[in-house]
Design a protein around this motif. Sequence first.
Motif: not given
Length: 445
Positions: A56-58, A107-114, A133-134, A162-163
């Motif tokens: 994501s940083a890249a 609304p943000k997803p409950f669990f999303s690292l991305l 929008d992920t 995203y991995a």
Amino acid sequence: MLAPYRFLGQRLGAAMPKGLYARALIIIIAPIVILQSVVAFVFMERHWQTVTRRLSAATVRDIAAIVDLIETYPADPTYGEIIRIAQDRLGLIISVVPGEPLPPAAPKPFFSLLDSALSDEISQQIGKPFWIDTVGKSNLVEVRIQLGDKVLRVLARRSQTYASNSEIFIFWMVGTSAVLLIIAIVFLRNQIRPIQQLADAAESFGKGRTIEEFKPRGAREVRRAGAAFIEMKDRINRQIEQRTTMLAGVSHDLRTVLTRFRLQLALLRQNEDVRAMRRDVDDMQRMLEGYLAFARGDVDEPTLPTDVAALIEDVVSGSRRVGHVISGRFEGDPIVDLRPSEFKRCLGNLIANACRHGSTVEVTAVHADGWLSVAVDDDGPGIPPAEREMVFRPFYRLDEARNLDESGTGLGLSIARDIARAHGGDVELGTAPLGGLRATIRIPA
């Protein structure tokens, strides 16, 4: 110092299952679950999250570079060269939309690292209003950056940010473990079944029931235990058979002698001495029957479904007919698997003992929770607590002769306990509510 550990051990022991199969399953499943939990946590924390944040940083750095180009070279109204460089060199699809506001925040997803990783990186590297929008099944991630009076719209492949292969790794890890657990459970069940069959056979033999089609199976140690059990059972049955055969011969010989005594006494002139000798012969006959009954123990009477309520009523009625004050009461299912003649004899001994030493007798039977309990209470003198276990010994006599049967052999209670134990239960003595002795038969049913 050790009290908390003991308390914890007691609580853990009480919560643990009691069966061998359930405990073996815990031994197999618990390490796998703990190991997978640790691996999944470490993988999520150290690998998945780290890789996702770096990707994501890249991607955000590339977007930040594009933002800098747009702000540095505003002369190109179409930004065609920047769009070409972004697509050819950075793998990003961009467009600049003038005069378009950002969509409202979703609304943000409950669990999303991305989602969290992109949001953090955009805030740190770009520092401008944005919308991302992920969510969804698309292979693209959309990012919009507010640039004054225009909006930069960026579409990046999800694999750039995203991995995604991490989910596949967890799926394979969990799926493989589930397959291995199923195989282990099936194998363990096949190994535990011979032990359960051996336990059932030993329990049935202890209750005097017929053991059908038991063969040693399973692992070598289990087969050895099963073979040893069969050998022990055969040895006990041979011993009982030899003892019964020997006692049958002794009974025949002694009864022949007693019959000759009776004939000789019948030919003599009847007087007081002859009548006394005849009483002695009758006493010898009863004593002989008592000794043989005790020595025979559990004869080969089959275990049958028996109406215990009717059996108790039969014994109680017989005692009532000879003048004893006795009552009977039964609760629960009356059908119980037992040896009817032997159980009737056991109950008859206890009732006869109670009637001989008490004026009032009460018989209470309850069949519940897998047990048949029959309590015989009387209002007689009772037996001191210190002597209650001693009276079960053969030929043991109290001063009041409380444990003697009619023949005077002192075998009534001994025979009753032997019969109860042959059924897998026992006979215990206590204090009756009537003030005398309580004799309780308790057998599994």
